[in-house]
Enzyme design. Structure first.
Site, PDB file in Angstrom:
ATOM      1  N   ILE A  46       0.675  -1.131  -0.005  1.00 44.38           N
ATOM      2  CA  ILE A  46       0.043  -0.042  -0.244  1.00 44.38           C
ATOM      3  C   ILE A  46       0.660   1.328  -0.010  1.00 44.38           C
ATOM      4  O   ILE A  46       0.919   2.021  -0.854  1.00 44.38           O
ATOM      5  CB  ILE A  46      -1.027   0.067   0.990  1.00 44.38           C
ATOM      6  CG1 ILE A  46      -2.085  -1.133   0.942  1.00 44.38           C
ATOM      7  CG2 ILE A  46      -1.890   1.237   1.216  1.00 44.38           C
ATOM      8  CD1 ILE A  46      -2.962  -1.301   2.438  1.00 44.38           C
ATOM      9  N   SER A  47       1.803   1.187   1.028  1.00 48.88           N
ATOM     10  CA  SER A  47       2.395   2.514   1.007  1.00 48.88           C
ATOM     11  C   SER A  47       3.748   2.598   2.115  1.00 48.88           C
ATOM     12  O   SER A  47       3.849   1.617   2.621  1.00 48.88           O
ATOM     13  CB  SER A  47       1.587   3.916   1.627  1.00 48.88           C
ATOM     14  OG  SER A  47       1.223   3.359   2.971  1.00 48.88           O
ATOM     15  N   SER A  48       4.613   3.484   1.899  1.00 46.99           N
ATOM     16  CA  SER A  48       5.709   3.283   2.888  1.00 46.99           C
ATOM     17  C   SER A  48       5.840   4.913   3.632  1.00 46.99           C
ATOM     18  O   SER A  48       5.403   6.006   3.133  1.00 46.99           O
ATOM     19  CB  SER A  48       6.919   2.955   2.270  1.00 46.99           C
ATOM     20  OG  SER A  48       7.471   3.995   1.336  1.00 46.99           O
ATOM     21  N   THR A  50       8.318   6.849   7.017  1.00 51.25           N
ATOM     22  CA  THR A  50       9.737   6.608   7.979  1.00 51.25           C
ATOM     23  C   THR A  50       9.696   5.426   8.590  1.00 51.25           C
ATOM     24  O   THR A  50      10.745   5.020   8.987  1.00 51.25           O
ATOM     25  CB  THR A  50       9.907   8.198   8.772  1.00 51.25           C
ATOM     26  OG1 THR A  50       8.526   8.110   9.485  1.00 51.25           O
ATOM     27  CG2 THR A  50       9.936   8.977   7.946  1.00 51.25           C
ATOM     28  N   GLY A  52       8.648   2.327   8.022  1.00 50.76           N
ATOM     29  CA  GLY A  52       8.548   1.279   7.406  1.00 50.76           C
ATOM     30  C   GLY A  52       7.500   0.983   6.257  1.00 50.76           C
ATOM     31  O   GLY A  52       7.336   1.981   5.445  1.00 50.76           O
ATOM     32  N   ARG A  53       6.738  -0.054   5.905  1.00 47.14           N
ATOM     33  CA  ARG A  53       5.803  -0.213   5.081  1.00 47.14           C
ATOM     34  C   ARG A  53       4.630  -0.712   5.590  1.00 47.14           C
ATOM     35  O   ARG A  53       4.521  -1.391   6.535  1.00 47.14           O
ATOM     36  CB  ARG A  53       6.548  -1.250   4.044  1.00 47.14           C
ATOM     37  CG  ARG A  53       7.991  -0.893   3.666  1.00 47.14           C
ATOM     38  CD  ARG A  53       8.461  -2.005   2.799  1.00 47.14           C
ATOM     39  NE  ARG A  53       8.062  -1.764   1.304  1.00 47.14           N
ATOM     40  CZ  ARG A  53       8.758  -0.971   0.569  1.00 47.14           C
ATOM     41  NH1 ARG A  53       9.767  -0.268   0.927  1.00 47.14           N
ATOM     42  NH2 ARG A  53       8.349  -1.096  -0.662  1.00 47.14           N
ATOM     43  N   VAL A  54       3.574  -0.527   4.666  1.00 49.46           N
ATOM     44  CA  VAL A  54       2.047  -1.340   4.843  1.00 49.46           C
ATOM     45  C   VAL A  54       1.792  -2.052   3.782  1.00 49.46           C
ATOM     46  O   VAL A  54       1.733  -1.762   2.492  1.00 49.46           O
ATOM     47  CB  VAL A  54       1.202  -0.002   5.082  1.00 49.46           C
ATOM     48  CG1 VAL A  54      -0.313  -0.412   5.431  1.00 49.46           C
ATOM     49  CG2 VAL A  54       1.750   0.848   6.335  1.00 49.46           C
ATOM     50  N   LYS A  71       1.349  -3.308   9.331  1.00 50.82           N
ATOM     51  CA  LYS A  71       2.303  -2.367   9.366  1.00 50.82           C
ATOM     52  C   LYS A  71       3.650  -2.969   9.743  1.00 50.82           C
ATOM     53  O   LYS A  71       3.662  -3.556  10.848  1.00 50.82           O
ATOM     54  CB  LYS A  71       1.826  -1.293  10.107  1.00 50.82           C
ATOM     55  CG  LYS A  71       2.620  -0.116  10.287  1.00 50.82           C
ATOM     56  CD  LYS A  71       1.937   1.141  11.286  1.00 50.82           C
ATOM     57  CE  LYS A  71       2.421   2.392  10.980  1.00 50.82           C
ATOM     58  NZ  LYS A  71       1.692   3.576  11.631  1.00 50.82           N
ATOM     59  N   ASP A 173      -1.770  14.381  15.946  1.00 50.98           N
ATOM     60  CA  ASP A 173      -1.680  14.335  14.548  1.00 50.98           C
ATOM     61  C   ASP A 173      -2.881  14.122  13.535  1.00 50.98           C
ATOM     62  O   ASP A 173      -2.849  13.395  12.616  1.00 50.98           O
ATOM     63  CB  ASP A 173      -0.596  13.624  14.158  1.00 50.98           C
ATOM     64  CG  ASP A 173       0.055  13.796  12.717  1.00 50.98           C
ATOM     65  OD1 ASP A 173      -0.103  14.812  11.950  1.00 50.98           O
ATOM     66  OD2 ASP A 173       0.667  12.843  12.036  1.00 50.98           O
TER      67      ASP A 173
END
Length: 450
Positions: A46-48, A50, A52-54, A71, A173
């Protein structure tokens, strides 16, 4: 003393919702030999970021049931050498808080797997997020988010905030990209990597992790250097999100100021200016503690320069009013605000001449809610509990638990890439993928059938 996740936080019993526990949910103790790929089939990347990655995944052989977002936290890296120095503060906070939080409007952590010094957090999957939904409505022909959808999103978002705040958790956030929406229209607050407890004294926002968060949603007391956090910082962000759902663009779109070499945080002059252009200059009459703020002198300098440039502009031009759809570039008079003008020009805007403005039904109650959330003085700003009692939710259409109910829009699904779906061997992220909303979108027609 080694860092230990803050488990057993002693939340009040009334804050827990009874939830059905699947057999796989029942803790069977630590299982060191369970590999992530034994439990889950990875559908894609899906995405990365700072951390790591998902990845998107489903349970092997249908167990556990449903779709998941996994995650993967990367280990610390020094040059090409991976050093196992431990887990980041952000990861520990997210794990410890998510383990304790159980609410329909907060993204659910299903399990944590430790494998080969990598940590995998398995979350329930959400097909959409507010950034993606807002972006979809900006595509030609630009069309507003339906009023019933906005009401439902806001009610669910406030409900999730109320639960976090009852449990002494600040999110810190909140922004559209962190508000997830499932395909069944449930809104879920996600990404608790910056969240923290506030029932004990806190350091300043920047004394812990030096994390750059988007400043468009940052409360004025933080911009003015306040060291004290209250849940009111989250409520300002909710007000900014409400405004963005209405107008489809950030209401206070400032520029990020660069940190200097001493890692000191500069005064976010440009961001404060964007707020003043719509909200007016804050005054001690309306915000008694204003003069105690560390950046109070900077605020006065900014307000004076804005006033003098406004005066010069008018001395060389005939006075004229800006009735632009998104508020005036000129600051309002001292103590005054352009927010009401901004709100009504936004909800009364119509693309079709002579047509009924699609958002007009939100009316004056919508303005009162927005103004209460965007109150300068944090002690007077609406709490989540107060906002949920707003007549905005009790007048007009019934608020639905499904924000897509009766909605004619078909929102694109989250883009899942097949290029890098080996969760165990994938390289550590070198570069962050583009943050553009359409980077994670594909049209429904192109959706791959699983």
């Amino acid at each position: 003393m080694p860092l230990r996740p803050h488990i057993g936080l002693g939340f009040p019993a009334h804050a827990y919702q009874k939830r059905h526990v699947e057999p796989h949910d029942r803790s069977t103790g630590y299982q060191p030999k369970v590999r992530i790929t034994d439990r889950y089939r990875i559908i894609g990347f899906i995405s990365s970021g700072t951390y790591g990655r998902v990845y998107k995944a489903v349970g092997r052989n249908g167990k556990p049931v449903g779709e998941f977002a996994i995650k993967k936290f990367k280990p610390d890296k020094e040059g090409e050498q991976i050093s196992y120095t431990g887990i980041s503060q952000s990861a520990i906070r997210e794990m410890s808080l998510c383990s304790e939080l159980h609410h329909i409007n907060v993204i659910r952590l299903c399990e944590i797997v430790l494998e080969d010094k990598c940590i995998f957090m398995v979350f329930e999957y959400a097909e959409h997020d507010l950034l993606q939904i807002i972006h979809h409505h900006t595509q030609q022909p630009r069309h507003p988010i339906p009023p019933a959808t906005i009401k439902s999103i806001m009610f669910q978002l406030l409900n999730g905030c109320q639960y976090l705040h009852i449990n002494w958790v600040l999110h810190r956030d909140l922004k559209p990209a962190n508000i997830m929406v499932t395909s069944s229209g449930e809104v879920k607050i996600g990404d608790l990597g910056l969240a923290r407890r506030f029932d004990k004294p806190l350091h300043s926002l920047f004394s812990g992790d030096k994390v750059v968060v988007t400043i468009w949603y940052r409360a004025p007391e933080l911009i003015l250097g306040s060291y004290h956090y209250t849940p009111a910082i989250d409520m300002w962000a909710v007000g900014c999100i409400f405004a963005e759902l209405l107008s489809l663009r950030p209401i206070f779109k400032g520029e990020e100021a660069k940190m200097d070499s001493k890692k000191t945080v500069p005064f976010r002059r440009n961001q404060m200016q964007k707020i003043i252009e719509i909200m007016g200059v804050p005054t001690k009459d309306k915000w008694p503690l204003l003069s105690t703020m560390p950046e109070y002198n900077q605020l006065n300098t900014l307000a004076n320069s804005m006033a003098s440039s406004h005066h010069n502009h008018h001395s060389h031009h005939h006075p004229h009013h800006h009735h632009g759809h998104y508020g005036s570039r000129n600051p309002p008079p001292p103590g005054g605000s352009n927010l009401e003008k901004w709100y009504y020009s936004t909800i009364n805007h119509t693309s079709a001449p002579g047509g009924t403005p699609p958002l007009a039904s939100l009316g004056s109650e919508g303005y009162k809610l927005l103004a209460g959330l965007l109150e300068y003085d944090p002690s007077k700003r609406l709490t989540a509990a107060q906002a949920l009692q707003s007549p905005f939710f009790s007048t007009g259409d019934r608020v639905s638990a499904n924000c897509f109910e009766g909605c004619k829009n078909e929102y694109p699904c989250r883009r899942v890439s097949q290029d890098d779906n080996d969760i165990r061997t994938s390289s550590l992220p070198g570069t962050k993928r583009s943050g553009l909303p359409d980077d994670s979108l594909i049209r429904p027609a192109k959706r791959q059938k699983e």
